[in-house]
Write a protein that holds these residues in place. Structure first.
Motif, PDB file in Angstrom:
ATOM      1  N   TYR B  95       0.798  -1.379   0.285  1.00 58.63           N
ATOM      2  CA  TYR B  95       0.234   0.402  -0.287  1.00 58.63           C
ATOM      3  C   TYR B  95       0.540   1.142  -0.179  1.00 58.63           C
ATOM      4  O   TYR B  95       0.738   2.009  -0.490  1.00 58.63           O
ATOM      5  CB  TYR B  95      -1.122  -0.249   1.421  1.00 58.63           C
ATOM      6  N   ILE B  97       4.153   1.564  -1.032  1.00 57.23           N
ATOM      7  CA  ILE B  97       5.021   1.893  -1.759  1.00 57.23           C
ATOM      8  C   ILE B  97       4.186   1.314  -3.518  1.00 57.23           C
ATOM      9  O   ILE B  97       4.602   2.233  -4.115  1.00 57.23           O
ATOM     10  CB  ILE B  97       6.800   0.868  -1.676  1.00 57.23           C
ATOM     11  N   PHE B  98       3.240   1.374  -3.210  1.00 62.25           N
ATOM     12  CA  PHE B  98       2.555   0.526  -5.025  1.00 62.25           C
ATOM     13  C   PHE B  98       0.897   1.779  -4.833  1.00 62.25           C
ATOM     14  O   PHE B  98       1.261   2.249  -6.242  1.00 62.25           O
ATOM     15  CB  PHE B  98       2.144  -0.590  -4.932  1.00 62.25           C
ATOM     16  N   PHE B  99       0.442   2.116  -4.032  1.00 64.73           N
ATOM     17  CA  PHE B  99      -0.555   1.995  -3.508  1.00 64.73           C
ATOM     18  C   PHE B  99      -0.820   3.887  -3.935  1.00 64.73           C
ATOM     19  O   PHE B  99      -1.425   4.676  -4.961  1.00 64.73           O
ATOM     20  CB  PHE B  99      -1.783   1.703  -2.840  1.00 64.73           C
ATOM     21  N   PRO B 101       1.967   5.951  -4.010  1.00 66.65           N
ATOM     22  CA  PRO B 101       2.276   7.072  -5.300  1.00 66.65           C
ATOM     23  C   PRO B 101       1.299   7.472  -6.046  1.00 66.65           C
ATOM     24  O   PRO B 101       0.815   7.994  -6.752  1.00 66.65           O
ATOM     25  CB  PRO B 101       3.543   7.132  -5.754  1.00 66.65           C
ATOM     26  N   GLY B 102       0.032   6.110  -7.078  1.00 68.66           N
ATOM     27  CA  GLY B 102      -0.592   6.483  -8.142  1.00 68.66           C
ATOM     28  C   GLY B 102      -1.595   7.080  -7.328  1.00 68.66           C
ATOM     29  O   GLY B 102      -2.361   8.160  -8.883  1.00 68.66           O
ATOM     30  N   VAL B 103      -2.116   6.893  -6.396  1.00 73.23           N
ATOM     31  CA  VAL B 103      -3.258   7.154  -6.076  1.00 73.23           C
ATOM     32  C   VAL B 103      -3.450   9.179  -5.281  1.00 73.23           C
ATOM     33  O   VAL B 103      -3.894  10.304  -6.290  1.00 73.23           O
ATOM     34  CB  VAL B 103      -4.003   6.633  -4.785  1.00 73.23           C
ATOM     35  N   ALA B 105      -0.895  11.256  -7.446  1.00 71.27           N
ATOM     36  CA  ALA B 105      -0.879  11.630  -8.662  1.00 71.27           C
ATOM     37  C   ALA B 105      -2.305  11.671  -9.719  1.00 71.27           C
ATOM     38  O   ALA B 105      -2.566  12.176  -9.780  1.00 71.27           O
ATOM     39  CB  ALA B 105       0.237  10.617  -9.569  1.00 71.27           C
ATOM     40  N   LEU B 106      -3.195  11.291  -8.763  1.00 73.18           N
ATOM     41  CA  LEU B 106      -4.602  11.427  -9.743  1.00 73.18           C
ATOM     42  C   LEU B 106      -4.866  12.559  -9.220  1.00 73.18           C
ATOM     43  O   LEU B 106      -5.772  13.455  -9.837  1.00 73.18           O
ATOM     44  CB  LEU B 106      -5.284  10.342  -9.157  1.00 73.18           C
ATOM     45  N   ALA B 109      -1.837  15.649  -9.717  1.00 71.39           N
ATOM     46  CA  ALA B 109      -1.581  16.255 -11.527  1.00 71.39           C
ATOM     47  C   ALA B 109      -2.858  16.372 -12.046  1.00 71.39           C
ATOM     48  O   ALA B 109      -3.987  16.499 -13.103  1.00 71.39           O
ATOM     49  CB  ALA B 109      -0.990  14.191 -12.113  1.00 71.39           C
ATOM     50  N   GLY B 110      -3.597  14.974 -11.520  1.00 71.83           N
ATOM     51  CA  GLY B 110      -5.465  15.236 -12.076  1.00 71.83           C
ATOM     52  C   GLY B 110      -5.888  16.303 -12.042  1.00 71.83           C
ATOM     53  O   GLY B 110      -6.859  16.876 -13.244  1.00 71.83           O
ATOM     54  N   ILE B 140     -11.884  12.259 -12.055  1.00 70.98           N
ATOM     55  CA  ILE B 140     -10.087  11.760 -11.898  1.00 70.98           C
ATOM     56  C   ILE B 140      -9.719  11.846 -10.767  1.00 70.98           C
ATOM     57  O   ILE B 140      -9.540  11.637  -9.733  1.00 70.98           O
ATOM     58  CB  ILE B 140      -9.334  12.040 -12.887  1.00 70.98           C
ATOM     59  N   LEU B 147     -10.230   7.057  -3.256  1.00 71.60           N
ATOM     60  CA  LEU B 147      -9.237   6.059  -2.581  1.00 71.60           C
ATOM     61  C   LEU B 147      -8.364   6.350  -1.731  1.00 71.60           C
ATOM     62  O   LEU B 147      -7.588   5.452  -1.115  1.00 71.60           O
ATOM     63  CB  LEU B 147      -9.093   5.965  -4.181  1.00 71.60           C
TER      64      LEU B 147
END
Ligand code: NA
Ligand code: NA
Lengths: 472, 194, 335
Positions: B95, B97-99, B101-103, B105-106, B109-110, B140, B147
């Protein structure tokens, strides 16, 4: 390390990480973002503003600018951009609608009527109960496309009936597991929509192409069931007269009219309007959903509770599939940005395979992947790796897709992740053992392989309808 | 912690379910397009745009709800053999290291992506009907925030599971037919062998 | 990295490659451009966002693909036809103030970090592909038709229902029933994605996109970070590729038109005059509404002024080429 090598490492690491069991959508997203950060790493551009603040060394301004630079990597924009591309994917709009139709039909109290009607209608056929169960599975699976629901509902309905008629437990469970899985192959199937979205093959061509192979597979299953009932009557004894009620022809016709026909009509109108180009798959799916609601209403199965369930389950399953796409679009954009596709195709071309060798290798890999994984992951993530190679080997992506769809029937039936078998085990009487279920499934796996060989030898089975409807 | 987990579960479920009803609108709206095209011979210019806007909103806003109910598919043939404590340790690390960063960014950056769209009042390029899509791009960000909150709850779940070796399940309201039937079957079996 | 809005098999991917090759050769290999097809990194319609964000350093596209952000985008290629040819309108960009207006729109009005140039002046685009014959405006009413940019507004005002799709999605959409007629651009591109498989009636000559050019987009930072001589090579390479593309288009487009007619069983006709008249009328009815926007109005005024002067010369000066053709190849033309 060159960029393409990094891309290969990305793919390798991903496969390792999948086995850690973290939700795959987010694993894909993380791999895409992590390796994308590397691919888009450009210190000069990221810390552009920082360099300008050189004279202000040591101030808070400088540190916060440095920190901003750290996040000033283009990968985050790419991720958002790809997310939006999934959100505006017109092919995928059919997914929630077909799921909704499936959940509604599943709750329409239709499966028991269908089974008892077919049971009476087929009572003079050898292995009549098995035949009725198989056809009910195929029809019901076609309308709902939801494997788990078909297997469990039929497992509760047809399995006890067959066991009571002294069918071999392994034979009986094989029928239900294999029959329940047909929904992902026979159109309108969600799996084919997903393949279309992943491969850019037109979905209507795929539907047209999958129709005869789907029926071929059902035919092979039927041949096996009837054949075994004839050759080995002990595994599928004829039901005694008191087990199947003697229904006069007129009443049987009414039963067929009220149970079999409405569902068949729903499927045919959805499918027909797609194949004849009267409606887009999305439109047909919405008609199917509305029709399903009408059907459920007429069967007096439409309650507020059931509607709510269907709506909520639809959003969950749609989110599951589409977030997988969000992850994989990001993953594959970075993969091809790094030049990974190129390396793989060079490697495979360097193996000097003939098209048939390549085809067998690809299908074998997909078959193996089907052991631990399920169709959605395989199609969205792994199949796209093979797709760019098809042109080189002059294999039609439509043909490849149908073979994959047949092949993935097995992913539900092969351990360790044999979802069909687990669903059935979950509701079967305790004396039905998992090993029996697997033994019963084996002959059906064999049928799948036979059907794939048939497709290869007689490709017209795949191409006849698409060419008939849409030309070469 | 349990309080926050419940709060996040409810929040995600509320949004997920509220937007789930778009499926009805989508069925009716798309059905309407077929009707006006064939019966009235005047297809709408906006049906295509509206259908993908509803589809995209539906699945994006359902992401956190699905996460809270464990609905995102896992390659779990090893994972399910582990005991909850091991599962939780692995999940916790992933969670973080994977989850996140992307969320994140949403959301960030979104935000940039959506703000730009608002600034020039972007409309869909798919038809000349001029269906606005800046609000759609904002989804987004909203999905990212949901999330993110749910992700914090999942991290807390992991921490509790590491301590107690037991997962805190979300309150379930709807079941897949197969889960429901399997549940009933195992309960019936337990009752017959007390 | 440069991504196009075309699929790998489209002739335009080759046209983009012509540009890339020239740039590499002129820079003695100092500039290396990785050319990717649509969808490799982002979708075809997303290239403007992607170049602005720096996800792509450059893109090869057409401006109509981002007219959802601002309708004036379409004026740089898919604008009203005042009688000037495509080459004349490329002249407007470089000599008539078009380039400055483009810069104002993208950088000042929309705040984008992009630098753009127009290249290859395309031949006037065919009215497109139909399943049956179309002879009048009434015949096309209610059709679901694919085009892009302001041409979409144009046909909508003529009673069609219009969808905009990237080239690679046209044939699948036709099979799905999303559209029932379409235009893309030229005989070669149309043939490359299989138009002849889904429709057999091909109508040439139209006013909907009579003067389009390729759009070359560069991320401002990627561009400005380069040495001045490399910037010049990127910029003037666009001009060089325009000649290369034009020559190649002449050979290939014309050969593929023959192929469509002779091998693929496509009936090629010219668009009936009634429909062409309706198109011009539709343009003049469409403009007042769009000209409520100040920038749009200034931009159209500039084009109108240019066309009035340049097309007058072009048309007054041009001999009747058809007459000479008819003289040497009697009976071939069916105008
Ligand atoms: Na499996
Ligand atoms: Na065009």
């Amino acid at each position: 390390m060159t960029d393409p090598q990094v891309a290969l490492m990305m793919l390798g690491l991903f496969i390792v990480f999948v086995f850690l069991g973290f939700p795959i959508a987010f694993t894909l997203m993380a791999m895409g973002i992590g390796f994308g950060y590397y691919a888009y790493f450009d210190a000069r551009r990221m810390w552009r503003d920082f360099d300008r603040l050189d004279e202000a060394a040591g101030t808070w301004d400088q540190w916060s600018t440095w920190f901003e630079g750290f996040f000033n990597n283009r990968i985050f924009d790419l991720f958002v951009n790809q997310t939006f591309t999934v959100m505006s994917n017109e092919v995928l709009t059919a997914v929630p609608l077909f799921l909704f139709m499936g959940y509604i039909v599943e709750r329409a109290n239709i499966v028991d009527r269908l089974f008892s009607t077919l049971n009476i209608a087929s009572k003079n056929v050898p292995g009549s109960l098995g035949v009725a169960a198989l056809i009910t599975c195929a029809l019901f699976a076609t309308a709902t496309g939801i494997v788990g629901a078909v297997v469990t509902l039929m497992g509760l309905l047809a399995l006890p009936a067959m066991l009571k008629a002294r069918y071999k437990p392994s034979f009986a469970s094989g029928i239900i597991c294999a029959g329940g899985t047909l929904g992902i192959l026979i159109p309108p199937s969600i799996m084919l929509i997903v393949y279309a979205a992943a491969s850019n093959v037109s979905i209507v061509r795929l539907y047209a192409g999958a129709l005869l192979p789907g029926l071929t597979l059902v035919g092979l299953y039927l041949v096996y069931v009837v054949g075994r009932a004839i050759l080995q009557p002990s595994s599928a004894p004829r039901p005694s007269a008191d087990e199947v009620p003697d229904v006069p022809l007129g009443k049987l016709l009414v039963m067929i009219l009220t149970s079999f026909l409405p569902l068949a009509f729903l499927i045919l109108s959805v499918l027909g309007s797609i194949l004849f180009g009267l409606a887009t798959p999305t439109e047909a799916a919405s008609i199917g959903a509305l029709g399903g609601m009408l059907l459920a209403f007429l069967y007096r199965a439409m309650t507020w509770q059931r509607l709510r369930e269907s709506v909520y389950l639809t959003v969950r399953t749609t989110a599951m599939v589409c977030w997988l796409f969000v992850g994989s679009y990001t993953f594959s954009a970075v993969f091809s940005y790094l030049g990974g596709e190129h390396v793989i195709s060079e490697f495979v071309q360097g193996m000097n395979l003939t098209p048939i060798q390549f085809l067998i290798m690809a299908q074998f890999i997909i078959f193996l992947l089907g052991w631990p994984l399920e169709w959605s992951e395989i199609i969205i993530i792994f199949v796209p790796i093979f797709l760019p190679l098809l042109a080189y080997f002059e294999i039609d992506p439509l043909f490849f897709g149908i073979l994959v769809a047949l092949n993935l029937q097995t992913s539900f039936l092969t351990p360790p992740m044999a979802m069909s078998a687990y669903y059935l085990k979950g509701i079967a009487p305790p004396e039905v053992r998992l090993t029996q279920i697997f033994a019963g499934v084996m002959p059906f796996l064999f049928c799948v392989i036979v059907s794939m060989v048939l497709m290869y030898v007689f490709p017209e089975i795949v191409f006849y309808l698409p060419e008939l409807f849409y030309g070469g | 912690m349990i309080g926050f987990i419940r709060f996040a579960d409810n929040l995600s479920a509320w949004f997920g379910k509220a937007f789930a009803w778009l499926i009805i609108l989508m069925s009716v709206g798309t059905g309407y397009e077929v009707f006006v095209r064939y019966v009235l011979n005047s297809p709408t210019a906006w049906a295509l745009d509206v259908s993908f806007i509803m589809y995209g909103t539906l699945f994006m806003m359902g992401g956190a709800y699905t996460l809270s109910r464990g609905g995102h598919v896992r390659g779990d043939f090893l994972y399910r053999l582990w005991k909850p404590r091991t599962q939780a340790k692995v999940d916790l690390v992933l969670y973080l290291i994977f989850f996140f960063p992307g969320v994140t960014a949403l959301i960030l950056a979104g935000w940039k992506y959506a703000a730009r769209s608002w600034q020039y009042g972007e409309v869909s390029v798919n038809s000349p009907a001029g269906v606005p899509i800046y609000q759609f791009k904002t989804v987004i960000v909203a999905a990212g925030i949901l999330l993110f909150i749910q992700g914090i709850a999942q991290v807390m779940r992991c921490i509790i599971a590491i301590r107690t070796n037991k997962w805190i399940e979300a309150e379930e309201d709807v079941f897949e037919t197969e889960d429901l039937l399997m549940e009933q079957a195992s309960r019936a079996e337990k009752d017959s062998h007390p | 990295k440069m991504q196009t809005s075309w699929s790998a098999s489209n002739i335009w991917q080759e046209f983009a490659q012509d540009y890339v090759n020239r740039v590499e050769e002129m820079s003695g290999g100092r500039l290396k451009i990785d050319l990717l097809p649509a969808g490799a990194v982002v979708a075809a319609f997303q290239v403007m966002d992607a170049v602005n964000d720096g996800i792509l350093d450059a893109a090869h596209s057409v401006s109509a693909y981002w007219y959802g952000k601002n309708k004036a985008a379409s004026l740089f290629g898919t604008g009203p036809v005042f009688g000037a040819s495509s080459t004349a309108m490329l002249g407007w960009f470089y000599e008539g103030g078009g380039a400055e207006l483009y810069r104002e729109l993208t950088q000042d009005i929309m705040g984008l970090d992009v630098i753009g140039f127009l290249g290859f002046p395309m031949f006037a685009q065919p009215f497109g592909w139909f399943k049956g014959e179309v002879n009048s405006v009434a015949d096309i009413e209610g059709f679901k038709y694919r085009t892009v940019g302001l041409a979409a507004d144009l046909f909508q005002s003529m009673g069609m229902s219009v969808a905009q799709l990237p080239g690679g999605e046209i044939v699948p959409a036709m099979e799905r029933g999303v559209i029932d007629a379409f235009e893309f651009n030229n005989p070669s591109s149309d043939k490359d994605f299989g138009a002849q498989d889904v429709a057999k009636n091909y109508y040439l000559s139209s006013y909907h996109q009579a003067a389009e050019q390729f759009e070359f987009l560069f991320n401002r930072f990627s561009f400005e970070d380069l040495d001045p001589d490399l910037q010049a090579i990127l910029k003037y390479g666009v001009e060089a590729s325009a000649t290369a593309n034009t020559s190649k288009a002449m050979r290939r487009y014309s050969a593929d038109l023959q192929w469509l007619q002779n091998e693929a069983g496509v009936t090629v006709r010219r668009t009936p005059k009634e429909i062409l008249d309706a198109q011009i009328n539709a343009w003049s009815e469409l403009l007042p509404g769009l000209e409520e926007d100040d920038f749009f109005k200034r931009c159209v005024a500039s084009q109108r002024e240019w066309a009035e002067q340049v097309a007058f010369y072009e048309l007054m000066n041009a001999p009747d080429y058809a007459l000479a053709y008819e003289h040497f190849f009697p009976g071939k033309l069916k105008l």
